[in-house]
Design an enzyme around this catalytic site. Structure first.
Site, PDB file in Angstrom:
ATOM      1  N   HIS A  12     -94.733  -0.574  16.815  1.00 21.04           N
ATOM      2  CA  HIS A  12     -95.513  -0.257  18.027  1.00 21.04           C
ATOM      3  C   HIS A  12     -97.014  -0.542  17.876  1.00 21.04           C
ATOM      4  O   HIS A  12     -97.824  -0.002  18.630  1.00 21.04           O
ATOM      5  CB  HIS A  12     -95.280   1.195  18.442  1.00 21.04           C
ATOM      6  CG  HIS A  12     -95.809   2.224  17.469  1.00 21.04           C
ATOM      7  ND1 HIS A  12     -95.216   3.454  17.311  1.00 21.04           N
ATOM      8  CD2 HIS A  12     -96.856   2.207  16.614  1.00 21.04           C
ATOM      9  CE1 HIS A  12     -95.890   4.138  16.405  1.00 21.04           C
ATOM     10  NE2 HIS A  12     -96.900   3.410  15.965  1.00 21.04           N
ATOM     11  N   HIS A 193     -96.843   0.443   6.622  1.00 20.64           N
ATOM     12  CA  HIS A 193     -98.290   0.360   6.820  1.00 20.64           C
ATOM     13  C   HIS A 193     -98.959   1.657   6.389  1.00 20.64           C
ATOM     14  O   HIS A 193     -98.354   2.722   6.415  1.00 20.64           O
ATOM     15  CB  HIS A 193     -98.684  -0.006   8.257  1.00 20.64           C
ATOM     16  CG  HIS A 193     -98.289   0.924   9.369  1.00 20.64           C
ATOM     17  ND1 HIS A 193     -96.995   1.297   9.640  1.00 20.64           N
ATOM     18  CD2 HIS A 193     -99.041   1.534  10.331  1.00 20.64           C
ATOM     19  CE1 HIS A 193     -96.961   2.083  10.710  1.00 20.64           C
ATOM     20  NE2 HIS A 193     -98.192   2.259  11.146  1.00 20.64           N
ATOM     21  N   GLU A 240     -93.062   6.551   9.898  1.00 21.53           N
ATOM     22  CA  GLU A 240     -92.615   6.364  11.299  1.00 21.53           C
ATOM     23  C   GLU A 240     -91.186   5.818  11.357  1.00 21.53           C
ATOM     24  O   GLU A 240     -90.478   6.017  12.349  1.00 21.53           O
ATOM     25  CB  GLU A 240     -93.567   5.409  12.040  1.00 21.53           C
ATOM     26  CG  GLU A 240     -94.923   6.029  12.338  1.00 21.53           C
ATOM     27  CD  GLU A 240     -95.892   5.077  13.052  1.00 21.53           C
ATOM     28  OE1 GLU A 240     -96.911   5.569  13.567  1.00 21.53           O
ATOM     29  OE2 GLU A 240     -95.662   3.851  13.085  1.00 21.53           O
TER      30      GLU A 240
HETATM   31  C1  DHB Z   1    -101.858   0.602  13.516  1.00 20.23           C
HETATM   32  C2  DHB Z   1    -100.495   0.838  13.424  1.00 20.23           C
HETATM   33  C3  DHB Z   1     -99.921   1.981  13.980  1.00 20.23           C
HETATM   34  O1  DHB Z   1     -98.612   2.311  13.891  1.00 20.23           O
HETATM   35  C4  DHB Z   1    -100.712   2.875  14.669  1.00 20.23           C
HETATM   36  O2  DHB Z   1    -100.110   3.904  15.268  1.00 20.23           O
HETATM   37  C5  DHB Z   1    -102.078   2.660  14.756  1.00 20.23           C
HETATM   38  C6  DHB Z   1    -102.650   1.532  14.176  1.00 20.23           C
HETATM   39  C7  DHB Z   1    -102.483  -0.608  12.938  1.00 20.23           C
HETATM   40  O3  DHB Z   1    -101.779  -1.488  12.403  1.00 20.23           O
HETATM   41  O4  DHB Z   1    -103.691  -0.759  13.024  1.00 20.23           O
HETATM   42 FE    FE Z   2     -98.173   4.482  14.763  1.00 24.27          FE
END
Ligand code: DHB
Ligand code: FE
Length: 284
Positions: A12, A193, A240
């Site tokens: 997302h 991430h 997540e």
């Molecule tokens: C990013 C990814 C995410 O899942 C989020 O909620 C906010 C930022 C990102 O890659 O910057």
């Molecule tokens: Fe997120």
């Protein structure tokens, strides 16, 4: 009766929404990301669901640290787009399905899951970016959406096992609804991430692809993976991914049916700070 015909899984990344809203989809950096969803947009048009049950997480927009429901079901008739600091995204408001949502709340709570019932809630990029990726930029979203928010932001977060079992309960709930409805369940967020701290920027392709393999073929095994393994291997925001297990738990094979068909699979690095993963599984 209503039935779950397919599950859709996608990251997302907020920058994907920003790229769409700012007309940057043809830039080489983004072109490869959006190309991974060409099949999916056509697929969704051809199999237009009556309702999407959309599992996502709020990022301290609708909820703050003052109140943190683990599982929250949106039972409202409509949901406004959250202002995440630079104005709401210019996308259609989200139309709910209060009757089915209330039925699912009744059934799932009676199956011993504690859901928070939410009659007013703004929805953030966790919900709108998956809709944009799957639907493009329509005047209105193609069908009603039931937002289902999961806490993966503030510890403690729910386990993979609990998420998979919740998906099974949601399936039972949908199948005990009298109206003939084609329902899709979407699991969103991830993939690997980490947005802060010394490991900011962490991406783990091996973990992500093993997760996709196991989500498809061994969801019960994947559900046994403790949350600390996600954090260690996939970064602090990689957690997540447990939300994908809710959608997977609602598929037919986990209730004695045949394994799902993999209609589409896509993986790409990078998009912003995040690995993008996407799957479509169809019930036979
Ligand atoms: C990013 C990814 C995410 O899942 C989020 O909620 C906010 C930022 C990102 O890659 O910057
Ligand atoms: Fe997120």
């Amino acid at each position: 009766m209503a039935r779950i015909t397919a599950s859709v899984y996608t990251s997302h990344v907020p920058a994907i929404g920003a790229a769409l809203d700012a007309g940057k989809t043809q830039e080489p950096y983004w072109q490869v990301v959006f190309k991974g969803y060409d099949f999916s947009k056509q697929w969704l048009k051809e199999r237009k669901p009556d309702v999407v049950f959309l599992v996502y997480n709020d990022h301290a927009n609708a909820f703050s640290l003052e109140m943190i429901p683990t599982f929250a079901i949106g039972t409202a008739a409509e949901f406004n787009i959250a202002d995440e600091g630079w104005g709401p995204r210019p996308v259609p408001k989200v139309v709910g399905q209060p009757e089915l949502a209330s039925h699912i709340a009744q059934s799932v709570i009676q199956q011993d899951f504690d859901l928070t019932i939410v009659n007013r809630m703004d929805v953030d990029h966790g919900l709108t970016v998956p809709l944009s990726l799957m639907c493009g930029q329509p005047q209105a979203w193609p069908c009603p959406v039931i937002p289902f928010a999961v806490n993966v932001v503030q510890y403690p977060v729910p386990s993979g096992r609990r998420c998979l079992n919740l998906g099974k309960a949601i399936r039972k709930a949908v199948e005990s609804y009298d109206e003939d409805l084609n329902v899709q369940i979407w699991g969103t967020g991830g993939m690997s991430h980490q947005l802060q701290g010394p490991r900011a920027g962490l991406i783990n392709r091996e973990f992500d692809n093993a997760f996709l393999d196991r989500l498809i073929a061994d969801p019960e095994g994947q559900a046994a993976v403790p949350h600390i393994d996600y954090v260690r291997e996939a970064g602090s925001e990689g957690i997540e991914l447990v939300m994908w297990l809710i959608a997977r738990g609602a598929m037919a094979d986990l209730a004695g049916g045949s394994p799902p068909k993999v209609a589409h699979r896509f993986y790409h690095v990078p998009a912003s700070n995040t690995a993008v993963g996407h799957l479509i599984l169809e019930n036979p």
